[in-house]
Write an enzyme that holds these catalytic residues in place. Structure first.
Site, PDB file in Angstrom:
ATOM      1  CB  CYS A  21      17.961   6.501  -7.401  1.00  0.00           C
ATOM      2  SG  CYS A  21      16.574   7.599  -6.960  1.00  0.00           S
ATOM      3  CG  ASP A  68      13.995   4.968  -3.628  1.00  0.00           C
ATOM      4  OD1 ASP A  68      13.971   4.264  -2.592  1.00  0.00           O
ATOM      5  OD2 ASP A  68      12.980   5.207  -4.306  1.00  0.00           O
ATOM      6  NE  ARG A  83      11.595   2.666  -2.339  1.00  0.00           N
ATOM      7  CZ  ARG A  83      10.590   2.879  -3.175  1.00  0.00           C
ATOM      8  NH1 ARG A  83       9.470   2.188  -3.032  1.00  0.00           N
ATOM      9  NH2 ARG A  83      10.687   3.757  -4.149  1.00  0.00           N
ATOM     10  CG  HIS A 135      15.135   2.640  -8.180  1.00  0.00           C
ATOM     11  ND1 HIS A 135      13.868   2.697  -7.632  1.00  0.00           N
ATOM     12  CD2 HIS A 135      15.626   3.900  -8.094  1.00  0.00           C
ATOM     13  CE1 HIS A 135      13.622   3.928  -7.226  1.00  0.00           C
ATOM     14  NE2 HIS A 135      14.666   4.693  -7.496  1.00  0.00           N
ATOM     15  CB  CYS A 187      12.939   5.771 -10.419  1.00  0.00           C
ATOM     16  SG  CYS A 187      13.934   7.200  -9.908  1.00  0.00           S
TER      17      CYS A 187
HETATM   18 CO    CO Z   1      14.659   6.761  -7.779  1.00  0.00          CO
END
Ligand code: CO
Length: 223
Positions: A53, A55, A57, A109, A112
């Site tokens: 992803c 993302d 993090r 994750h 999400c």
């Molecule tokens: Co995500």
């Protein structure tokens, strides 16, 4: 490495700070390993393709304690794998046929935002069309999803199912099947990362040959 290098605080990051951060990182890296950039600039031979992803993090290298040069990376919102995504297919083709990676990991994750949006019915914008792919995952696993009432558990399970379906989509590509048919060593896996613990769980759907995939998607070797 770079233990001596203090990281910038997120709420104080500026445009100039990024460039200064880069110079600090280069200095600290060279101090620890003077040949680092000479070695990496000579070429790459990463054994792993990571599909994860976007993302901020969930950075592939940090969470697996690996270094630049170790992992070839493709990231998009909610680690979606579709057969019409020319970007993803190009990354897959290059990593399998040129880099000869040995492992492909689709890593979702928990928590999400993309998956959570797909669970809801609110229009977000253009991205709704991208997240439609995750609604297909809900539809594919409708019976199981209907049995899960707790919103947190529904989200967590869909994150897992989305990674599993993503890995299955990787396995069913002609790229991966042709690699297997030619005897190339290649495994495909689905993982999920916990933002809360930092730990990765192997979802145990790994495949390393055509016998591991659904007969529906099996193709004869390309002549
Ligand atoms: Co995500």
């Amino acid at each position: 490495m770079c233990a001596k290098l203090e990281k910038q605080e997120t709420d104080k990051i500026t445009y100039e700070g990024l460039l200064q951060g880069n110079r600090d990182w280069v200095a600290a890296t060279l101090q620890e390993d003077p040949a680092f950039f000479d070695r990496l600039s000579a070429g790459q031979a990463p054994p792993v393709l990571w599909i994860g992803c976007s993302d901020s993090r969930v950075p592939a290298n940090q969470i697996t304690n690996t270094m630049p040069g170790d992992i070839f990376v493709h990231r998009n919102i909610a680690n979606v794998v579709t057969h019409t995504d020319m970007n993803l297919l190009s990354v897959l083709d290059y990593s399998v046929n040129v880099l000869k990676v040995k492992h492909i990991i689709v890593c979702g994750h928990y928590g999400c935002g993309g998956v959570n949006a797909a669970l809801g019915d609110k229009q977000v914008g253009l991205i709704d069309n991208w997240l439609r792919n995750i609604k297909d995952v809900i539809r594919l696993h409708e019976r199981e999803m209907q049995t899960i009432k707790d919103p947190q558990k529904r989200s967590n399970r869909l994150v897992e199912l989305n990674a599993i379906e993503g890995a299955a989509n990787v396995m069913s590509t002609s790229i991966v099947q042709n690699a297997w048919a030619s005897g190339q060593e290649l495994s495909v896996h689905a993982w999920v990362y916990s933002l809360e613990s930092g730990l990765i769980t192997d979802l145990k759907v790994s495949a390393s040959g055509p016998d591991d995939i659904s007969p529906v998607f099996k193709m004869q070797a390309h002549k």
